[in-house]
Design a protein around this motif. Structure first.
Motif, PDB file in Angstrom:
ATOM      1  N   ARG A 138      32.355  22.679  55.898  1.00  0.00           N
ATOM      2  CA  ARG A 138      31.972  22.188  54.569  1.00  0.00           C
ATOM      3  C   ARG A 138      31.880  23.354  53.580  1.00  0.00           C
ATOM      4  O   ARG A 138      32.300  23.232  52.427  1.00  0.00           O
ATOM      5  CB  ARG A 138      30.645  21.427  54.641  1.00  0.00           C
ATOM      6  N   THR A 139      31.337  24.485  54.035  1.00  0.00           N
ATOM      7  CA  THR A 139      31.246  25.660  53.161  1.00  0.00           C
ATOM      8  C   THR A 139      32.644  26.100  52.731  1.00  0.00           C
ATOM      9  O   THR A 139      32.884  26.391  51.553  1.00  0.00           O
ATOM     10  CB  THR A 139      30.519  26.807  53.891  1.00  0.00           C
ATOM     11  N   ARG A 140      33.570  26.136  53.673  1.00  0.00           N
ATOM     12  CA  ARG A 140      34.954  26.532  53.362  1.00  0.00           C
ATOM     13  C   ARG A 140      35.624  25.528  52.406  1.00  0.00           C
ATOM     14  O   ARG A 140      36.242  25.917  51.420  1.00  0.00           O
ATOM     15  CB  ARG A 140      35.759  26.602  54.670  1.00  0.00           C
ATOM     16  N   ARG A 147      27.157  21.342  64.679  1.00  0.00           N
ATOM     17  CA  ARG A 147      28.049  21.065  65.810  1.00  0.00           C
ATOM     18  C   ARG A 147      29.242  22.012  65.885  1.00  0.00           C
ATOM     19  O   ARG A 147      30.093  21.868  66.763  1.00  0.00           O
ATOM     20  CB  ARG A 147      28.552  19.619  65.691  1.00  0.00           C
ATOM     21  N   GLU A 148      29.353  22.988  64.956  1.00  0.00           N
ATOM     22  CA  GLU A 148      30.586  23.760  64.819  1.00  0.00           C
ATOM     23  C   GLU A 148      30.483  25.177  65.385  1.00  0.00           C
ATOM     24  O   GLU A 148      29.404  25.777  65.439  1.00  0.00           O
ATOM     25  CB  GLU A 148      30.968  23.867  63.336  1.00  0.00           C
ATOM     26  N   LEU A 149      31.647  25.717  65.734  1.00  0.00           N
ATOM     27  CA  LEU A 149      31.789  27.138  66.044  1.00  0.00           C
ATOM     28  C   LEU A 149      32.134  27.877  64.754  1.00  0.00           C
ATOM     29  O   LEU A 149      32.675  27.276  63.813  1.00  0.00           O
ATOM     30  CB  LEU A 149      32.895  27.349  67.086  1.00  0.00           C
ATOM     31  N   PRO A 150      31.840  29.187  64.669  1.00  0.00           N
ATOM     32  CA  PRO A 150      32.153  29.941  63.444  1.00  0.00           C
ATOM     33  C   PRO A 150      33.632  29.893  63.088  1.00  0.00           C
ATOM     34  O   PRO A 150      34.502  29.754  63.963  1.00  0.00           O
ATOM     35  CB  PRO A 150      31.721  31.369  63.798  1.00  0.00           C
ATOM     36  N   ILE A 151      33.905  29.972  61.786  1.00  0.00           N
ATOM     37  CA  ILE A 151      35.276  30.073  61.270  1.00  0.00           C
ATOM     38  C   ILE A 151      35.409  31.464  60.647  1.00  0.00           C
ATOM     39  O   ILE A 151      34.587  31.847  59.812  1.00  0.00           O
ATOM     40  CB  ILE A 151      35.568  28.977  60.221  1.00  0.00           C
ATOM     41  N   GLU A 152      36.430  32.191  61.058  1.00  0.00           N
ATOM     42  CA  GLU A 152      36.583  33.576  60.609  1.00  0.00           C
ATOM     43  C   GLU A 152      36.615  33.668  59.077  1.00  0.00           C
ATOM     44  O   GLU A 152      37.345  32.920  58.410  1.00  0.00           O
ATOM     45  CB  GLU A 152      37.876  34.178  61.183  1.00  0.00           C
ATOM     46  N   GLY A 153      35.784  34.553  58.539  1.00  0.00           N
ATOM     47  CA  GLY A 153      35.747  34.789  57.097  1.00  0.00           C
ATOM     48  C   GLY A 153      34.845  33.849  56.326  1.00  0.00           C
ATOM     49  O   GLY A 153      34.571  34.069  55.146  1.00  0.00           O
TER      50      GLY A 153
END
Length: 450
Positions: free
Chosen positions: A359-361, A386-392
């Protein structure tokens, strides 16, 4: 499925706000209820007080023996559980009856007169107001709420089984399990793009939901949305419209024009035009259901709100602390509008915890724009849920896009100190993650200081 043949109900994710309402419902209906959740909380504490067995380790050995009979046990799960969940895999591999929360709601409500509230914002407040209005008008109802309604200190209103009030959740297309008699759509802003891919798919699902309304039923839509229905709006030409708005002693006083009459001098105590809109559609649905106007007016004035929805934690002449669940740019805009309307000349400090990397992205520029409106900003790390990190995708990236000069990243450990360093008269905490756990610490600290 015949729910009467079920003796035990086991919840995977029992501490979720929607799941716990169902757990309370089954307890009230004499079922043996147990469940798993990742972490203890006020909700799991309250369920344990009702006699519900709750554990916090994903282990088959922790499941109560009574729930290991596949013939008499129903398993309810939330789509937010991670892949490979050991208990879920066990139930799946041993032929248990397993249903999503939304499917259970569909089963419970299919033989009732169902009022459903859909929309990307406003569902919880609107359904809570609607449940309260009907309850105060002595309607035999069960209302499943996505928040703790202050009037009942619960996310379940249980006063009969002929009528049901539910939130029609667009996440995971859950609302397509419902067949409501009366329904509304409050908003269709892009969200949950991790599920839908793009905004057009989300809008399509709302169109699909509108077709789920029963043939003789009625659909209400906020004026301007691209779906046909009975319209509602503020100071416009909608079928149901709020007119002549005044603010008196921090409350709204207004009239409502209906297709048949004018309801005058109504009072509603929650701040913000978004809440006024929520009150209007709840009132419209209750009017169409057939509730008496005088009782509705009294009920509307007595509605106290929903926890973490513009909730006053401290309210003195020289310091105000408000907590809100807002986690989408449009919701943050609504909180900003409300606080500026109520406190036009005060300095406002916002503490925000972003919710979900995706959502932030997906809304990074909109978040930056909405957060730049506050006088001062403290930004916490992203809550992953529920999420894993997204690079950047980090809070530092979001901070770099915010135009406000009075902004900084902050850890939870430093939060109280940083709030003390500000001279803001109004403090807001905003977000859908575990920022809600910080509220009691902030309240305790500043109740003493003020």
């Amino acid at each position: 499925m015949n729910l009467n043949s079920i003796h035990n109900v086991y919840f995977i994710g029992i501490g979720g706000i929607g799941m716990s309402a169902l757990a309370r419902y089954f307890v009230a209906n004499g079922k043996l209820v147990a469940g798993y959740d990742k972490t203890p909380s006020e909700i799991t504490d309250s369920l344990r007080a009702l006699g519900v067995e709750v554990h916090f380790e994903d282990a088959v050995s922790s499941i109560p023996k009574s729930c290991l009979n596949s013939e008499s046990t129903l398993v309810v799960y939330t789509p937010a559980i991670p892949q490979g969940h050991l208990e879920f895999e066990y139930f799946k591999n041993n032929n248990f009856k397993i249903l999503k929360r939304s499917q259970i709601l569909g089963l419970i409500t299919e033989n009732t007169f169902c009022l459903a509230v859909a929309g990307t914002h406003g569902k919880t407040t609107t359904s809570s107001i609607l449940g309260h209005l009907l309850n105060e008008c002595d309607v035999p109802l069960t209302a499943f709420l996505g928040g703790i309604c202050e009037n009942y200190n619960s996310n379940l209103i249980l006063n009969g089984t002929e009528v049901s009030v539910v939130e029609a959740d667009e996440f995971d297309r859950s609302f397509l399990t419902l067949s409501p008699d009366l329904a509304c759509i409050t908003s269709m802003d892009a969200d949950h793009l991790d599920i839908y891919g793009d905004a057009s798919e989300l809008k399509k699902s709302f169109v699909d939901f509108s077709k789920r309304v029963k043939p003789n039923g009625k659909l209400f839509v906020r004026n301007g949305l691209p779906i046909d229905g009975i319209t509602y709006g503020i100071e416009d030409d909608s079928d149901y419209s709020v007119q002549n708005i005044k603010i008196e002693n921090g409350s709204y006083v207004f009239d409502v024009k209906t297709p048949k009459t004018l309801l005058e001098n109504l009072q509603f105590n929650l701040p913000g035009r978004h809440n006024l809109s929520n009150a209007l559609i709840a009132l419209a649905m209750a009017v169409e259901y057939g509730c008496p106007h005088r009782q509705l007016a009294n009920a509307l004035a007595s509605f106290k709100g929903v926890k973490r929805r513009f909730t006053y934690q401290i309210k003195t002449d020289n310091f105000v602390y408000i907590d809100d669940y807002a986690h989408h740019p449009e919701e943050i805009n609504a909180v900003h509008q409300a606080v500026r309307e109520m406190y036009p000349n005060k300095k406002v400090l916002a503490v925000f915890q972003p919710h979900l990397f995706s959502r932030t992205r997906d809304f990074i520029d909109d978040f930056a724009k909405s957060l730049s409106q506050f006088d001062e900003l403290l930004l916490l790390d992203i809550y992953p849920a529920r999420e894993l990190p997204i690079e950047g995708v980090t809070s530092a990236w979001l901070l770099s896009k915010i135009a406000n000069k009075n902004k900084q990243l902050v850890s939870k450990q430093d939060l109280l100190k940083k709030i003390h360093e500000s001279n803001a008269q109004i403090v807001l905490t905003i977000g859908a993650g575990d920022i809600g756990e910080e509220v009691k610490h902030i309240k305790k600290e500043f109740n003493v200081a003020n």
